[in-house]
Design a protein around this motif. Structure first.
Motif, PDB file in Angstrom:
ATOM      1  N   UNK A 301      15.872  29.474  10.049  1.00  0.00           N
ATOM      2  CA  UNK A 301      16.728  28.716   9.140  1.00  0.00           C
ATOM      3  C   UNK A 301      18.183  28.673   9.596  1.00  0.00           C
ATOM      4  N   UNK A 302      18.482  29.274  10.745  1.00  0.00           N
ATOM      5  CA  UNK A 302      19.866  29.351  11.210  1.00  0.00           C
ATOM      6  C   UNK A 302      20.145  28.392  12.356  1.00  0.00           C
ATOM      7  N   UNK A 303      19.254  27.420  12.556  1.00  0.00           N
ATOM      8  CA  UNK A 303      19.406  26.515  13.684  1.00  0.00           C
ATOM      9  C   UNK A 303      20.666  25.673  13.644  1.00  0.00           C
ATOM     10  N   UNK A 304      21.197  25.405  12.469  1.00  0.00           N
ATOM     11  CA  UNK A 304      22.394  24.571  12.359  1.00  0.00           C
ATOM     12  C   UNK A 304      23.685  25.386  12.338  1.00  0.00           C
ATOM     13  N   UNK A 305      23.584  26.696  12.514  1.00  0.00           N
ATOM     14  CA  UNK A 305      24.774  27.543  12.500  1.00  0.00           C
ATOM     15  C   UNK A 305      25.614  27.293  13.746  1.00  0.00           C
ATOM     16  N   UNK A 306      26.934  27.486  13.661  1.00  0.00           N
ATOM     17  CA  UNK A 306      27.777  27.339  14.852  1.00  0.00           C
ATOM     18  C   UNK A 306      27.310  28.276  15.969  1.00  0.00           C
ATOM     19  N   UNK A 307      27.535  27.870  17.207  1.00  0.00           N
ATOM     20  CA  UNK A 307      27.060  28.652  18.353  1.00  0.00           C
ATOM     21  C   UNK A 307      27.633  30.062  18.342  1.00  0.00           C
ATOM     22  N   UNK A 366       2.641  29.513  21.043  1.00  0.00           N
ATOM     23  CA  UNK A 366       2.986  28.689  19.882  1.00  0.00           C
ATOM     24  C   UNK A 366       4.426  28.201  19.877  1.00  0.00           C
ATOM     25  N   UNK A 367       5.200  28.558  20.914  1.00  0.00           N
ATOM     26  CA  UNK A 367       6.607  28.163  20.911  1.00  0.00           C
ATOM     27  C   UNK A 367       6.770  26.639  20.903  1.00  0.00           C
ATOM     28  N   UNK A 368       5.980  25.936  21.699  1.00  0.00           N
ATOM     29  CA  UNK A 368       6.135  24.487  21.780  1.00  0.00           C
ATOM     30  C   UNK A 368       5.857  23.795  20.448  1.00  0.00           C
ATOM     31  N   UNK A 369       4.958  24.360  19.657  1.00  0.00           N
ATOM     32  CA  UNK A 369       4.620  23.728  18.379  1.00  0.00           C
ATOM     33  C   UNK A 369       5.469  24.231  17.219  1.00  0.00           C
ATOM     34  N   UNK A 370       5.887  25.498  17.260  1.00  0.00           N
ATOM     35  CA  UNK A 370       6.631  26.083  16.144  1.00  0.00           C
ATOM     36  C   UNK A 370       8.108  26.285  16.430  1.00  0.00           C
ATOM     37  N   UNK A 371       8.502  26.329  17.694  1.00  0.00           N
ATOM     38  CA  UNK A 371       9.897  26.598  18.017  1.00  0.00           C
ATOM     39  C   UNK A 371      10.316  27.963  17.515  1.00  0.00           C
ATOM     40  N   UNK A 372      11.530  28.042  16.975  1.00  0.00           N
ATOM     41  CA  UNK A 372      12.020  29.335  16.487  1.00  0.00           C
ATOM     42  C   UNK A 372      11.200  29.867  15.317  1.00  0.00           C
TER      43      UNK A 372
END
Length: 394
Positions: A301-307, A366-372
């Motif tokens: 859920x933190x994908x949009x957080x600043x780098x 499962x990384x390609x299908x689920x990502x983080x």
């Protein structure tokens, strides 16, 4: 449960611990050499990343089998720990050196598997050496010990990021040289007086250890921790790349950030060891496992957080994900019968590392299908570990 040991420090305790910690770092440098030389290996052997990645899997399998043999047979407590460490370090240096002569990935897998067998007499035996020299402060000493192993894990990412320009053969051989030095250091030091070798095979020592509720809690907590740990380390470059939008085309930056992510665990291990002197190993392990489990849960859920915030949180995660490991080992060493400490630590390592194989395979597939989102699959480890550990934290 064994006695916590003398109230006064043993003679020459601090120099002994420094020697053991440095020898552990030198000896375990054998573990991740293929990761450091991956581009060179691919060019030399004409293979892809998947074939090179299997070399690390071969080491893991060799380590699992080796620790299982040590545990079931009682070999880890039959002979002096320093003697086992010396023999395995020298043998590991040889098998690692012969890896350089491998004509391809097939032969390389065999030598890496044999190197993993040798590491079974270095990593858990190093923990037994710490227990023999510092029985009253295992948590602190093991924090330094596992911290060095963590730096060894992170080091290949640093080498890749700095692009030293070495051919892959000298990098591999340098680990063999370090392993020889490690073995000689420990042989000269010898065992501490607290946990002498038993002089006979103790086939049932591991079974008796699991009869102790405190040892079972430590072992089960460790298993939950291991389900998460190596999968997170294996995913480090992917997690970092996902945290640096627009920067995923810069391999050097990703490698250096991955190094910082993993290497921060060394700080976590040392700090955890210091805090354990005040609040105990069980509470430190509980806190660290809680933080790392929370990060597994929240990260998708933190994908949009600043780098900058993502990297800061990755550093926190990196500190927490390994800080509990030495404390679980300290709890296990304190709770196991004194005549089977080596075997008990070996079986705990064996089962824990076996779990890492499944966790790494699952998350990689499962990384390609689920990502983080694959980190949600890892939460179960910390949850079950916390449930097992809770009784000893009261």
């Amino acid at each position: 449960m064994i006695s916590p040991g003398p109230s006064k420090p043993l003679p020459n305790q601090r120099p002994a611990l420094i020697i053991i910690v440095m020898a552990q770092f030198f000896g375990t440098s054998l573990w991740f050499t293929p990761n450091a030389v991956m581009p060179g290996l691919m060019a030399s052997w004409g293979v892809g990343p998947a074939e090179v990645a299997r070399l690390t899997g071969a080491v893991q399998l060799g380590f699992i089998l080796g620790t299982l043999i040590f545990a079931i047979s009682g070999l880890a407590d039959r002979w002096r720990a320093s003697r086992i460490f010396l023999v395995c370090a020298l043998a590991g240096a040889v098998t690692n050196g012969l890896f350089v002569l491998s004509p391809g990935a097939g032969a390389g897998l065999i030598w890496r598997f044999l190197t993993g067998l040798c590491l079974a007499g270095i990593y858990p035996i190093g923990m037994k050496l710490v227990a023999s020299w510092a029985p009253e402060k295992k948590g602190l000493a093991l924090g330094w010990l596992v911290g060095m192993l963590t730096l060894g894990t992170a080091f290949p990412h640093l080498m890749r990021g700095l692009s030293t320009g070495w051919n892959w053969q000298p990098v591999v051989l340098s680990s063999s040289v370090l392993a020889v030095v490690a073995g000689l250091m420990v042989a000269r030091l010898g065992d501490g007086p607290s946990l002498p070798a038993s002089g006979h095979f103790n086939w049932g020592g591991v079974v008796r250890s699991f009869r102790s509720p405190r040892f079972r809690a430590a072992a089960l907590g460790y298993f939950g921790h291991m389900w998460e740990l190596y999968a997170v380390w294996a995913l480090a470059p992917l997690l970092v790349a996902a945290s640096l939008p627009g920067k995923d085309g810069d391999p050097a930056l990703i490698s250096l950030a991955s190094f910082l992510f993993i290497a921060s665990g060394a700080v976590g291990c040392v700090l955890g060891g210091m805090v354990s002197r005040r609040i105990g190993s069980a509470r430190v392990a509980f806190i660290a496992l809680s933080v790392s489990g929370l990060m597994c849960l929240l990260w998708p859920w933190l994908g949009s957080a600043p780098a900058w915030l993502s990297m800061l949180l990755l550093m926190v995660w990196g500190m927490a994900v390994i800080a509990d490991s030495p404390q679980f080992s300290a709890l296990a060493a304190e709770s196991a019968p004194s005549e089977s400490v080596g075997s008990s630590l070996a079986i705990m390592n064996s089962v824990g590392f076996l779990l890492t194989v499944f966790a790494i395979e699952l998350t990689a597939r499962l990384w390609l299908s689920l990502g983080t989102g694959v980190t949600w699959l890892l939460v179960i480890g910390p949850v079950l570990g916390l449930m097992a550990l809770r009784p000893v934290c009261r």
